[in-house]
Write an enzyme that holds these catalytic residues in place. Structure first.
Site, PDB file in Angstrom:
ATOM      1  N   ARG A 119       0.858  -1.182   0.000  1.00 60.42           N
ATOM      2  CA  ARG A 119       0.000   0.000   0.000  1.00 60.42           C
ATOM      3  C   ARG A 119       0.891   1.228   0.000  1.00 60.42           C
ATOM      4  O   ARG A 119       1.938   1.258   0.648  1.00 60.42           O
ATOM      5  CB  ARG A 119      -0.912   0.019   1.233  1.00 60.42           C
ATOM      6  CG  ARG A 119      -2.036  -1.032   1.185  1.00 60.42           C
ATOM      7  CD  ARG A 119      -3.056  -0.708   0.112  1.00 60.42           C
ATOM      8  NE  ARG A 119      -4.209  -1.593   0.115  1.00 60.42           N
ATOM      9  CZ  ARG A 119      -4.363  -2.625  -0.707  1.00 60.42           C
ATOM     10  NH1 ARG A 119      -3.403  -2.946  -1.573  1.00 60.42           N
ATOM     11  NH2 ARG A 119      -5.485  -3.342  -0.661  1.00 60.42           N
ATOM     12  N   GLU A 129      -2.740   7.755  -5.015  1.00 61.48           N
ATOM     13  CA  GLU A 129      -3.646   6.995  -5.890  1.00 61.48           C
ATOM     14  C   GLU A 129      -5.079   7.549  -5.880  1.00 61.48           C
ATOM     15  O   GLU A 129      -5.557   7.954  -4.836  1.00 61.48           O
ATOM     16  CB  GLU A 129      -3.714   5.534  -5.417  1.00 61.48           C
ATOM     17  CG  GLU A 129      -2.482   4.734  -5.693  1.00 61.48           C
ATOM     18  CD  GLU A 129      -2.639   3.287  -5.217  1.00 61.48           C
ATOM     19  OE1 GLU A 129      -3.762   2.739  -5.304  1.00 61.48           O
ATOM     20  OE2 GLU A 129      -1.657   2.715  -4.756  1.00 61.48           O
ATOM     21  N   HIS A 165      -0.844   0.271  -9.812  1.00 61.40           N
ATOM     22  CA  HIS A 165      -1.506  -0.634  -8.871  1.00 61.40           C
ATOM     23  C   HIS A 165      -2.133  -1.826  -9.597  1.00 61.40           C
ATOM     24  O   HIS A 165      -3.324  -2.122  -9.439  1.00 61.40           O
ATOM     25  CB  HIS A 165      -2.552   0.114  -8.027  1.00 61.40           C
ATOM     26  CG  HIS A 165      -2.880  -0.587  -6.732  1.00 61.40           C
ATOM     27  ND1 HIS A 165      -3.332   0.050  -5.604  1.00 61.40           N
ATOM     28  CD2 HIS A 165      -2.814  -1.910  -6.391  1.00 61.40           C
ATOM     29  CE1 HIS A 165      -3.541  -0.830  -4.628  1.00 61.40           C
ATOM     30  NE2 HIS A 165      -3.247  -2.029  -5.091  1.00 61.40           N
TER      31      HIS A 165
END
Length: 313
Positions: A233, A262, A280
């Site tokens: 993450r 993001e 991602h």
């Protein structure tokens, strides 16, 4: 619940083919952005029995409370950091995730980023297209033999380690505690692991407990010949500290599939040639997505027939 199909709210982007697969068993409401989600919950919240989401989107307590018939929440991938688990538990709502469905895909991608970052493959591609030959550039270092530090020795961390073994890389790791049955060198802190490692791969869950675990001090410990790769993450790495370390030569390079900004790209890193960025996608492949949709259906079918979930959270 009526004899008709249970109502399923989907909060993440999903292909038409997978929506059709789910529609065979559920009445599907597709709301893959926040505005559509709010509208769907306002209009149909009283009818929704199941929610399919992902960790980055999650499901809040307020959203759950707007769905009085909600009985199950499924996270499509392994992550579930933005699902309010405590509230789900208090409401008796089951929560499942996609554990195990994309581990190999993530590990493949992680190791691709290790090779790309250490060997400078993206930058070399650009130079080659510009007509540069090898005599005019510094030679990129080996991947083989580098010491690989893994932050988070879960299933994905273990699969990354297996790939690293094929490259003759000594392997160390940091977890909250040593992992049973894992023979790699254990380090009691992230800082100690970074001081030992040449390459640090971040494979730990997101959330408040791991926010900025990889900070300026950890990056400095990796050193000017060190690399960091993140497939976990974005919140685990302090982006500003990373940008500073890469700009000033305190770190050799980075490979990131996730970032704090993001879905926007990390603005501080875009001009840097020693960073490899992907959007991602480490856990996403046709094979992995199919497996996680199948697992969600299996979990939901079991839940509604009174059986235990395959992958409860």
């Amino acid at each position: 619940m009526s004899a008709s199909k249970p109502v399923l709210l989907i909060l993440n982007v999903l292909s038409e083919a997978h929506r059709a697969q789910l529609a065979a068993s559920y009445e599907v409401i597709y709301a893959p952005d926040s505005q559509q989600a709010a509208q769907a919950i306002a209009q149909d919240g009283g009818r929704i029995h199941v929610v399919l989401t992902i960790g980055a989107i999650g499901l809040s307590a307020a959203q759950m409370d707007a769905m009085p018939q909600l009985r199950m929440v499924g996270a499509l991938g392994a992550g579930y950091e933005n699902i309010d688990l405590a509230h789900a538990q208090s409401r008796g709502i089951a929560v499942s995730n996609g554990a195990g469905t994309n581990d190999s895909c993530v590990a493949d991608h992680a190791f691709g980023l290790v090779i790309a970052a250490v060997r400078g493959i993206v930058h070399l591609d650009k130079l080659t297209r510009q007509g540069t030959w090898r005599n005019d550039i510094p030679l990129p270092p080996n991947v083989s033999g580098k010491r690989l530090g893994i932050l988070g020795m879960g299933t994905i961390g273990q699969k990354i380690a297996r790939r690293a073994q094929a490259f003759d890389m000594p392997i160390g790791y940091h977890n909250r505690k040593p992992k049973d049955g894992v023979g790699y060198s254990y380090f009691a802190s992230v800082l100690e692991l970074a001081q030992w490692a040449d390459v640090l791969v971040v494979a730990t869950p997101g959330g408040a407990a791991t926010k900025h675990l990889v900070n300026a001090q950890v990056l400095q410990a990796l050193g000017p010949q060190g690399y960091v790769v993140n497939i976990a993450r974005g919140s685990v790495i302090d982006t500003a500290a990373l940008a500073q370390a890469l700009r000033t030569g305190k770190l050799a390079g980075a490979g990131l599939d996730v970032y704090e900004s993001e879905p926007l790209p990390p603005a501080q890193l875009l001009e840097l040639e020693n960073v490899v960025l992907t959007p991602h996608v480490a856990g996403w492949s046709p094979e992995a997505v199919q497996a996680t949709v199948d697992l969600f259906l299996n979990n939901a079918q079991r839940h509604f027939s009174g059986q235990p979930l395959v992958t409860p959270v």
